[in-house]
Scaffold this active site. Structure first.
Site, PDB file in Angstrom:
ATOM      1  N   THR A  12      71.585 -12.057  73.553  1.00 54.31           N
ATOM      2  CA  THR A  12      70.267 -12.589  73.263  1.00 54.31           C
ATOM      3  C   THR A  12      70.408 -14.034  72.778  1.00 54.31           C
ATOM      4  O   THR A  12      71.484 -14.466  72.334  1.00 54.31           O
ATOM      5  CB  THR A  12      69.561 -11.735  72.195  1.00 54.31           C
ATOM      6  OG1 THR A  12      68.183 -12.126  72.106  1.00 54.31           O
ATOM      7  CG2 THR A  12      70.231 -11.860  70.840  1.00 54.31           C
ATOM      8  N   GLU A  13      69.324 -14.795  72.905  1.00 54.06           N
ATOM      9  CA  GLU A  13      69.297 -16.193  72.450  1.00 54.06           C
ATOM     10  C   GLU A  13      70.364 -17.060  73.141  1.00 54.06           C
ATOM     11  O   GLU A  13      71.031 -17.867  72.492  1.00 54.06           O
ATOM     12  CB  GLU A  13      69.465 -16.272  70.923  1.00 54.06           C
ATOM     13  CG  GLU A  13      68.388 -15.530  70.140  1.00 54.06           C
ATOM     14  CD  GLU A  13      66.992 -16.102  70.340  1.00 54.06           C
ATOM     15  OE1 GLU A  13      66.870 -17.324  70.535  1.00 54.06           O
ATOM     16  OE2 GLU A  13      66.028 -15.316  70.328  1.00 54.06           O
ATOM     17  N   LYS A  16      68.074 -17.756  78.308  1.00 51.54           N
ATOM     18  CA  LYS A  16      67.670 -17.159  79.587  1.00 51.54           C
ATOM     19  C   LYS A  16      66.350 -17.737  80.086  1.00 51.54           C
ATOM     20  O   LYS A  16      66.205 -18.038  81.271  1.00 51.54           O
ATOM     21  CB  LYS A  16      67.528 -15.648  79.458  1.00 51.54           C
ATOM     22  CG  LYS A  16      68.813 -14.867  79.375  1.00 51.54           C
ATOM     23  CD  LYS A  16      68.570 -13.376  79.481  1.00 51.54           C
ATOM     24  CE  LYS A  16      67.524 -12.844  78.523  1.00 51.54           C
ATOM     25  NZ  LYS A  16      67.891 -13.020  77.100  1.00 51.54           N
ATOM     26  N   THR A  17      65.371 -17.856  79.183  1.00 53.69           N
ATOM     27  CA  THR A  17      64.060 -18.345  79.609  1.00 53.69           C
ATOM     28  C   THR A  17      64.137 -19.803  80.032  1.00 53.69           C
ATOM     29  O   THR A  17      63.540 -20.196  81.038  1.00 53.69           O
ATOM     30  CB  THR A  17      63.029 -18.172  78.478  1.00 53.69           C
ATOM     31  OG1 THR A  17      62.908 -16.776  78.165  1.00 53.69           O
ATOM     32  CG2 THR A  17      61.676 -18.707  78.894  1.00 53.69           C
ATOM     33  N   LYS A  38      58.519 -11.186  83.252  1.00 54.99           N
ATOM     34  CA  LYS A  38      59.247 -10.880  82.018  1.00 54.99           C
ATOM     35  C   LYS A  38      58.804  -9.469  81.641  1.00 54.99           C
ATOM     36  O   LYS A  38      57.839  -9.277  80.890  1.00 54.99           O
ATOM     37  CB  LYS A  38      58.884 -11.893  80.924  1.00 54.99           C
ATOM     38  CG  LYS A  38      59.532 -11.636  79.565  1.00 54.99           C
ATOM     39  CD  LYS A  38      60.936 -12.139  79.503  1.00 54.99           C
ATOM     40  CE  LYS A  38      61.500 -12.000  78.085  1.00 54.99           C
ATOM     41  NZ  LYS A  38      62.910 -12.402  77.994  1.00 54.99           N
ATOM     42  N   SER A  42      59.720  -8.723  73.260  1.00 54.31           N
ATOM     43  CA  SER A  42      59.408  -8.508  71.848  1.00 54.31           C
ATOM     44  C   SER A  42      59.322  -9.879  71.183  1.00 54.31           C
ATOM     45  O   SER A  42      59.787 -10.872  71.722  1.00 54.31           O
ATOM     46  CB  SER A  42      60.471  -7.631  71.183  1.00 54.31           C
ATOM     47  OG  SER A  42      61.761  -8.151  71.387  1.00 54.31           O
ATOM     48  N   ASP A  55      58.086 -16.916  75.659  1.00 51.39           N
ATOM     49  CA  ASP A  55      58.939 -16.964  76.848  1.00 51.39           C
ATOM     50  C   ASP A  55      58.128 -16.691  78.109  1.00 51.39           C
ATOM     51  O   ASP A  55      58.266 -17.387  79.126  1.00 51.39           O
ATOM     52  CB  ASP A  55      60.072 -15.942  76.736  1.00 51.39           C
ATOM     53  CG  ASP A  55      61.105 -16.319  75.691  1.00 51.39           C
ATOM     54  OD1 ASP A  55      61.071 -17.474  75.210  1.00 51.39           O
ATOM     55  OD2 ASP A  55      61.943 -15.465  75.353  1.00 51.39           O
ATOM     56  N   GLU A 117      63.139 -11.825  84.590  1.00 49.28           N
ATOM     57  CA  GLU A 117      63.988 -12.130  83.430  1.00 49.28           C
ATOM     58  C   GLU A 117      64.110 -10.922  82.512  1.00 49.28           C
ATOM     59  O   GLU A 117      63.108 -10.331  82.100  1.00 49.28           O
ATOM     60  CB  GLU A 117      63.420 -13.312  82.640  1.00 49.28           C
ATOM     61  CG  GLU A 117      64.330 -13.724  81.487  1.00 49.28           C
ATOM     62  CD  GLU A 117      63.658 -14.658  80.504  1.00 49.28           C
ATOM     63  OE1 GLU A 117      64.042 -14.622  79.317  1.00 49.28           O
ATOM     64  OE2 GLU A 117      62.749 -15.404  80.898  1.00 49.28           O
TER      65      GLU A 117
END
Length: 233
Positions: A12-13, A16-17, A38, A42, A55, A117
Site C-alpha cells: 500500500t502507499e 498505484k493511483t 477502482k 477505503s 484516488d 486499480e
C-alpha cells in the site's frame, strides 16, 4: 479492441493511483479512449453526493470516458483501514462476482484502454476465503506492477511477481516509482533499478521521479506504453 489491465503494487502507499492516472493520461495523449475502475476504496470522505475517494476521483479526472462515480468506485468505505475490516464494520459483504460484473460492464463500454486499480498489494483479503487478487483471475487480466523504489523493493517486487504468475496471470509490465523521495536520496538507486530490469519477467514501462505536486500529468511524460499497446495488436 479493448485492452484491459489490472494495476497492483508491491504494498500500500506505493503510488498505484499516481501511476494508473499517468498511464491513462499518456494513453489519452495518444488518442486512445480510456476508462478506469477502482473496485474497492477505503479512506473515503462523506460528501453531499455520498462517500467519495480521492484516488477514484483522480482516475475519473485522468480518464476521458464519462462514467458515474459509482461505476468507477462501486465499493466505497469510509475508514482508511484494510478493506475487509472496513466492510465488516460497515456491515457490508465484499463479493468478487459482483465486482467482476461491474468491471465487465466498463470493459464493454467502448474504451480502448481500461485500467482496474487494486487496493493495497496483491493479496488483499476481502472475506475469509476471497482475495482481491481473485478479481483479475476471474477476468483473466494481465497485470501491471507498481514498484516503490526503496530499501527492500527488489524482494517485494519479486515476491509479488511470483504470486501473480502463480495465480496464472501474465505480468504485462512494471512501473518504478520514487514515491518516498528523490532518486538521489536513495543509496544505489540506479543499481536497484538495473537489478529489477534484469530479473523482473516483464518490461519496465517507465521510471516516475518523485513529484511533490502529485500531478500525474508530470509522470505521464516518463512512461512508454508501447509494450502494452503492441501486445494488444
Amino acid at each position: 479492441m479493448t485492452e484491459t489491465l489490472f494495476v497492483t503494487g508491491t504494498n500500500t502507499e506505493v503510488g498505484k493511483t499516481y501511476a494508473t492516472a499517468a498511464l491513462l493520461h499518456a494513453a489519452g495523449e495518444q488518442g486512445l479512449k480510456t476508462a478506469a475502475v477502482k473496485p474497492i476504496a477505503s479512506g473515503c470522505e462523506q460528501t453531499a453526493e455520498g462517500l467519495r475517494n480521492s484516488d477514484a476521483l483522480t482516475l475519473i479526472e485522468a480518464m476521458n470516458q464519462d462514467m458515474p462515480y459509482e461505476q468507477v468506485n462501486p465499493v466505497a468505505l469510509e475508514p482508511a483501514i484494510a478493506p475487509h475490516i472496513a466492510a465488516m464494520e460497515a456491515g457490508r459483504r465484499l463479493d468478487v462476482s459482483r465486482l467482476e460484473g461491474i468491471c465487465r460492464g466498463v470493459m464493454s463500454s467502448g474504451a480502448d484502454l481500461v485500467l482496474i486499480e487494486g487496493a493495497g498489494g496483491w493479496r488483499v483479503p476481502l472475506a475469509p476465503r476471497q482475495f482481491l487478487s481473485d478479481l483479475p483471475r476471474a477476468l483473466e487480466l494481465p497485470v501491471i506492477l507498481v514498484v516503490s523504489i526503496e530499501l527492500g523493493c527488489i524482494n517485494h517486487a519479486l515476491l509479488t511477481a511470483e504470486a501473480i504468475r502463480r495465480d496464472g496471470l501474465p505480468l504485462a509490465g512494471w512501473v518504478a516509482n520514487f514515491v518516498r523521495g528523490p532518486q538521489e536520496d536513495m543509496p544505489r538507486a540506479e543499481e536497484n533499478l538495473m537489478t529489477l530490469r534484469a530479473i523482473l519477467p516483464a518490461p519496465c514501462l517507465g521510471t516516475l521521479p518523485h513529484d511533490e505536486s502529485g500531478d500525474y500529468r508530470n509522470g505521464a511524460a516518463h512512461l512508454d506504453l508501447s509494450p502494452l499497446l503492441s501486445s494488444s495488436n
